[in-house]
Design a protein around this motif. Sequence first.
Motif, PDB file in Angstrom:
ATOM      1  N   LEU A 187      -0.525  -8.848  12.801  1.00 11.30           N
ATOM      2  CA  LEU A 187      -0.741  -7.908  13.895  1.00 11.30           C
ATOM      3  C   LEU A 187       0.343  -8.053  14.951  1.00 11.30           C
ATOM      4  O   LEU A 187       0.921  -7.053  15.415  1.00 11.30           O
ATOM      5  CB  LEU A 187      -2.121  -8.138  14.504  1.00 11.30           C
ATOM      6  N   LEU A 188       0.637  -9.285  15.333  1.00 17.48           N
ATOM      7  CA  LEU A 188       1.643  -9.532  16.363  1.00 17.48           C
ATOM      8  C   LEU A 188       3.019  -9.016  15.935  1.00 17.48           C
ATOM      9  O   LEU A 188       3.704  -8.312  16.689  1.00 17.48           O
ATOM     10  CB  LEU A 188       1.708 -11.031  16.667  1.00 17.48           C
ATOM     11  N   LEU A 189       3.420  -9.332  14.707  1.00 20.52           N
ATOM     12  CA  LEU A 189       4.736  -8.910  14.245  1.00 20.52           C
ATOM     13  C   LEU A 189       4.824  -7.389  14.154  1.00 20.52           C
ATOM     14  O   LEU A 189       5.847  -6.789  14.535  1.00 20.52           O
ATOM     15  CB  LEU A 189       5.042  -9.541  12.887  1.00 20.52           C
ATOM     16  N   THR A 190       3.762  -6.741  13.686  1.00 20.73           N
ATOM     17  CA  THR A 190       3.760  -5.282  13.608  1.00 20.73           C
ATOM     18  C   THR A 190       3.980  -4.663  14.987  1.00 20.73           C
ATOM     19  O   THR A 190       4.818  -3.761  15.164  1.00 20.73           O
ATOM     20  CB  THR A 190       2.431  -4.772  13.028  1.00 20.73           C
ATOM     21  N   GLU A 191       3.242  -5.158  15.946  1.00 23.24           N
ATOM     22  CA  GLU A 191       3.339  -4.594  17.296  1.00 23.24           C
ATOM     23  C   GLU A 191       4.708  -4.850  17.917  1.00 23.24           C
ATOM     24  O   GLU A 191       5.266  -3.978  18.595  1.00 23.24           O
ATOM     25  CB  GLU A 191       2.225  -5.172  18.177  1.00 23.24           C
ATOM     26  N   VAL A 192       5.270  -6.016  17.705  1.00 26.22           N
ATOM     27  CA  VAL A 192       6.591  -6.320  18.258  1.00 26.22           C
ATOM     28  C   VAL A 192       7.653  -5.428  17.618  1.00 26.22           C
ATOM     29  O   VAL A 192       8.549  -4.919  18.296  1.00 26.22           O
ATOM     30  CB  VAL A 192       6.937  -7.812  18.069  1.00 26.22           C
ATOM     31  N   LEU A 193       7.560  -5.222  16.299  1.00 26.76           N
ATOM     32  CA  LEU A 193       8.519  -4.347  15.628  1.00 26.76           C
ATOM     33  C   LEU A 193       8.462  -2.933  16.211  1.00 26.76           C
ATOM     34  O   LEU A 193       9.508  -2.295  16.427  1.00 26.76           O
ATOM     35  CB  LEU A 193       8.237  -4.303  14.125  1.00 26.76           C
ATOM     36  N   LEU A 194       7.272  -2.444  16.473  1.00 32.71           N
ATOM     37  CA  LEU A 194       7.135  -1.101  17.039  1.00 32.71           C
ATOM     38  C   LEU A 194       7.804  -1.000  18.400  1.00 32.71           C
ATOM     39  O   LEU A 194       8.449   0.019  18.718  1.00 32.71           O
ATOM     40  CB  LEU A 194       5.648  -0.727  17.154  1.00 32.71           C
ATOM     41  N   THR A 195       7.697  -2.044  19.208  1.00 32.74           N
ATOM     42  CA  THR A 195       8.339  -2.011  20.533  1.00 32.74           C
ATOM     43  C   THR A 195       9.852  -2.082  20.431  1.00 32.74           C
ATOM     44  O   THR A 195      10.551  -1.739  21.389  1.00 32.74           O
ATOM     45  CB  THR A 195       7.844  -3.173  21.424  1.00 32.74           C
ATOM     46  N   HIS A 196      10.370  -2.501  19.286  1.00 36.36           N
ATOM     47  CA  HIS A 196      11.829  -2.540  19.071  1.00 36.36           C
ATOM     48  C   HIS A 196      12.321  -1.293  18.325  1.00 36.36           C
ATOM     49  O   HIS A 196      13.450  -1.263  17.826  1.00 36.36           O
ATOM     50  CB  HIS A 196      12.217  -3.790  18.280  1.00 36.36           C
ATOM     51  N   GLY A 197      11.476  -0.274  18.244  1.00 36.29           N
ATOM     52  CA  GLY A 197      11.883   0.975  17.628  1.00 36.29           C
ATOM     53  C   GLY A 197      11.913   0.961  16.121  1.00 36.29           C
ATOM     54  O   GLY A 197      12.530   1.829  15.494  1.00 36.29           O
ATOM     55  N   ILE A 198      11.231  -0.017  15.505  1.00 29.85           N
ATOM     56  CA  ILE A 198      11.181  -0.119  14.046  1.00 29.85           C
ATOM     57  C   ILE A 198       9.847   0.440  13.573  1.00 29.85           C
ATOM     58  O   ILE A 198       8.784  -0.008  14.012  1.00 29.85           O
ATOM     59  CB  ILE A 198      11.348  -1.577  13.583  1.00 29.85           C
ATOM     60  N   GLN A 199       9.894   1.436  12.700  1.00 36.45           N
ATOM     61  CA  GLN A 199       8.668   2.043  12.192  1.00 36.45           C
ATOM     62  C   GLN A 199       7.938   1.032  11.318  1.00 36.45           C
ATOM     63  O   GLN A 199       8.439   0.602  10.279  1.00 36.45           O
ATOM     64  CB  GLN A 199       8.999   3.308  11.390  1.00 36.45           C
ATOM     65  N   ALA A 200       6.740   0.650  11.726  1.00 30.86           N
ATOM     66  CA  ALA A 200       6.010  -0.414  11.030  1.00 30.86           C
ATOM     67  C   ALA A 200       4.519  -0.145  11.088  1.00 30.86           C
ATOM     68  O   ALA A 200       4.015   0.519  11.998  1.00 30.86           O
ATOM     69  CB  ALA A 200       6.330  -1.773  11.659  1.00 30.86           C
ATOM     70  N   ARG A 201       3.816  -0.670  10.090  1.00 37.11           N
ATOM     71  CA  ARG A 201       2.349  -0.642  10.119  1.00 37.11           C
ATOM     72  C   ARG A 201       1.808  -1.879   9.418  1.00 37.11           C
ATOM     73  O   ARG A 201       2.429  -2.422   8.508  1.00 37.11           O
ATOM     74  CB  ARG A 201       1.801   0.621   9.457  1.00 37.11           C
ATOM     75  N   GLU A 202       0.629  -2.307   9.872  1.00 42.56           N
ATOM     76  CA  GLU A 202      -0.041  -3.456   9.277  1.00 42.56           C
ATOM     77  C   GLU A 202      -0.948  -2.978   8.149  1.00 42.56           C
ATOM     78  O   GLU A 202      -1.535  -1.902   8.207  1.00 42.56           O
ATOM     79  CB  GLU A 202      -0.877  -4.179  10.329  1.00 42.56           C
ATOM     80  N   ALA A 203      -1.046  -3.781   7.091  1.00 41.76           N
ATOM     81  CA  ALA A 203      -1.931  -3.468   5.970  1.00 41.76           C
ATOM     82  C   ALA A 203      -2.678  -4.744   5.576  1.00 41.76           C
ATOM     83  O   ALA A 203      -2.088  -5.655   4.995  1.00 41.76           O
ATOM     84  CB  ALA A 203      -1.130  -2.930   4.796  1.00 41.76           C
ATOM     85  N   LEU A 204      -3.949  -4.809   5.903  1.00 40.25           N
ATOM     86  CA  LEU A 204      -4.749  -5.996   5.592  1.00 40.25           C
ATOM     87  C   LEU A 204      -5.155  -5.987   4.125  1.00 40.25           C
ATOM     88  O   LEU A 204      -5.357  -4.921   3.525  1.00 40.25           O
ATOM     89  CB  LEU A 204      -5.995  -6.028   6.469  1.00 40.25           C
ATOM     90  N   PRO A 205      -5.298  -7.166   3.505  1.00 40.14           N
ATOM     91  CA  PRO A 205      -5.727  -7.231   2.096  1.00 40.14           C
ATOM     92  C   PRO A 205      -7.004  -6.458   1.813  1.00 40.14           C
ATOM     93  O   PRO A 205      -7.140  -5.827   0.756  1.00 40.14           O
ATOM     94  CB  PRO A 205      -5.901  -8.734   1.859  1.00 40.14           C
ATOM     95  N   GLU A 206      -7.950  -6.478   2.752  1.00 45.35           N
ATOM     96  CA  GLU A 206      -9.205  -5.754   2.539  1.00 45.35           C
ATOM     97  C   GLU A 206      -9.000  -4.241   2.555  1.00 45.35           C
ATOM     98  O   GLU A 206      -9.783  -3.490   1.973  1.00 45.35           O
ATOM     99  CB  GLU A 206     -10.271  -6.158   3.576  1.00 45.35           C
ATOM    100  N   ASP A 207      -7.955  -3.786   3.224  1.00 42.22           N
ATOM    101  CA  ASP A 207      -7.683  -2.358   3.308  1.00 42.22           C
ATOM    102  C   ASP A 207      -6.852  -1.846   2.131  1.00 42.22           C
ATOM    103  O   ASP A 207      -6.964  -0.678   1.752  1.00 42.22           O
ATOM    104  CB  ASP A 207      -6.967  -2.031   4.616  1.00 42.22           C
ATOM    105  N   ILE A 208      -6.003  -2.697   1.566  1.00 42.85           N
ATOM    106  CA  ILE A 208      -5.145  -2.251   0.457  1.00 42.85           C
ATOM    107  C   ILE A 208      -5.760  -2.542  -0.909  1.00 42.85           C
ATOM    108  O   ILE A 208      -5.227  -2.118  -1.937  1.00 42.85           O
ATOM    109  CB  ILE A 208      -3.745  -2.901   0.533  1.00 42.85           C
ATOM    110  N   GLY A 209      -6.882  -3.278  -0.925  1.00 41.23           N
ATOM    111  CA  GLY A 209      -7.551  -3.582  -2.196  1.00 41.23           C
ATOM    112  C   GLY A 209      -6.906  -4.700  -2.968  1.00 41.23           C
ATOM    113  O   GLY A 209      -6.799  -4.627  -4.193  1.00 41.23           O
ATOM    114  N   LEU A 210      -6.481  -5.756  -2.263  1.00 42.21           N
ATOM    115  CA  LEU A 210      -5.955  -6.952  -2.940  1.00 42.21           C
ATOM    116  C   LEU A 210      -7.162  -7.795  -3.359  1.00 42.21           C
ATOM    117  O   LEU A 210      -7.653  -8.642  -2.618  1.00 42.21           O
ATOM    118  CB  LEU A 210      -5.021  -7.736  -2.018  1.00 42.21           C
ATOM    119  N   ILE A 211      -7.652  -7.530  -4.568  1.00 42.81           N
ATOM    120  CA  ILE A 211      -8.911  -8.103  -5.041  1.00 42.81           C
ATOM    121  C   ILE A 211      -8.659  -9.414  -5.780  1.00 42.81           C
ATOM    122  O   ILE A 211      -7.687  -9.548  -6.537  1.00 42.81           O
ATOM    123  CB  ILE A 211      -9.629  -7.120  -5.988  1.00 42.81           C
TER     124      ILE A 211
END
Length: 467
Positions: free
Chosen positions: A137-161
């Motif tokens: 979460l922290l790295l995603t948010e910092v990247l966004l403030t530096h103008g880098i298009q980024a998004r977080e994807a949690l294992p539960e959301d992407i289906g890493l079973i």
Amino acid sequence: MKKIVVKFGGSNLRQPQDIDRIINVIQTYQRPLVLVVSAFYGITNALITCVQNAKEGAGTKAALLESQSYTHQLRQMKRQIIEANVATAADRDRIEKALAVRIDQLDRYLTGIHCIGDVPTFVNDAILSYGERLSSLLLTEVLLTHGIQAREALPEDIGLITDGVFGNAACDFEASTASVARALDGDEIIIVPGFYGVDKEGKATLFGRGGSDYSAASIACCIGAESLDVWKDVDGFLSADPGSVSAPRSISQLNYLEAAELSYFGAKILHPRTVEPLFNQDIPIRILNITKPERGLQAYTVINAQRKVTKDVVKSVTSTEDVAILKLHGPGVGFKAGILAQVTNALDRHGINIKSVLTAQTAINILLARDHLDAAYAIVAEHHLAGVVEVSRNTEVAIVAVVGDGVLEASDIGSAIASRALSAAIASGVRVCLAAAGASEVAAYMLVHQDDRKLALQAVHTEFFGV
């Protein structure tokens, strides 16, 4: 275009300024990436301690205050990282609030331990996953403030079973591949917390200690990645630990088996299971050094399927002290049917992994991780196995291994590699307890007295590398 999976470990996340290095690396790629991140250095250990203290002090005000004190320290640490990497007050406030939501979740888990006086396995895994959840979460948010298009994807959301084994899970690729590939499609930088997946009920299950490497490899397998790039703070795999020998050589290429054995026998570059998901996919693992930006994306070590016996045969000498011997004594234990099966089944039921087994007519030597020894001893001792007259344990040992394709064959001067290694150690005064060759195509090892580990490593390295 295939994506590259990029792994940043805890060694890359020690200080607030380390985020700058990661941003520079991301910008160097100039392409969409999937990033897999570990917890900041020391966080997982602190969470383990916190869980244990909460369990032992369940119901006491002092223990509850201790847990609350840790989450308060965690908030302060994250605030320092935000202040060092985010320019505007509005962005800092927004990121701090987002992190506070996750830290509050962690706080509720810890408070729950105090209420019930126990730590269910699913709760333990959930708590220990928060170091990675906070990093992503922290790295995603910092990247966004530096103008880098980024998004977080949690294992539960992407289906890493996973297979649902708490504490030491494996990825269920049949259940994961399609959903993970869909979820990680896109042109942005996607950040996934490592170390855990989820079972089919959605509960967090850890991939074992150091399992973020395995997470990254599993994701690389699911999306058919171009490569798995692992960023470290060292120059890839070396011919030996630079803290134990002088002038170790860099290893430019290893095959999957060699890398797995080196990791298994003590090299700390990769988790031993990292190559497992990639073995049949021919996805290379590239080891790069984040402290050497002048090299750009030039890897120090590339791990792939290429198998080649080099002129010198041995590529590396490695060692570990994370080993102990559980020994079963008896005049016929090596002959009597069923003894070993009973022991391995009993240990398996209690989640204790066996590193190796060496047998003789009068003894069975079971090699275990050191912190599993006492539990294994108690389990075996209470079984009162027929034919076993004594069960003993030994923690004063270390493993020294030679690794390289061809170690079981004759070298160019006619001496077997394992024999040369053993002879070199003995000639230097090393007390050798056991030796084994033949179990692996690419490795042979010896158990030495713990105090002789460094001496053995130096002697064997000198034998094959001259230094």
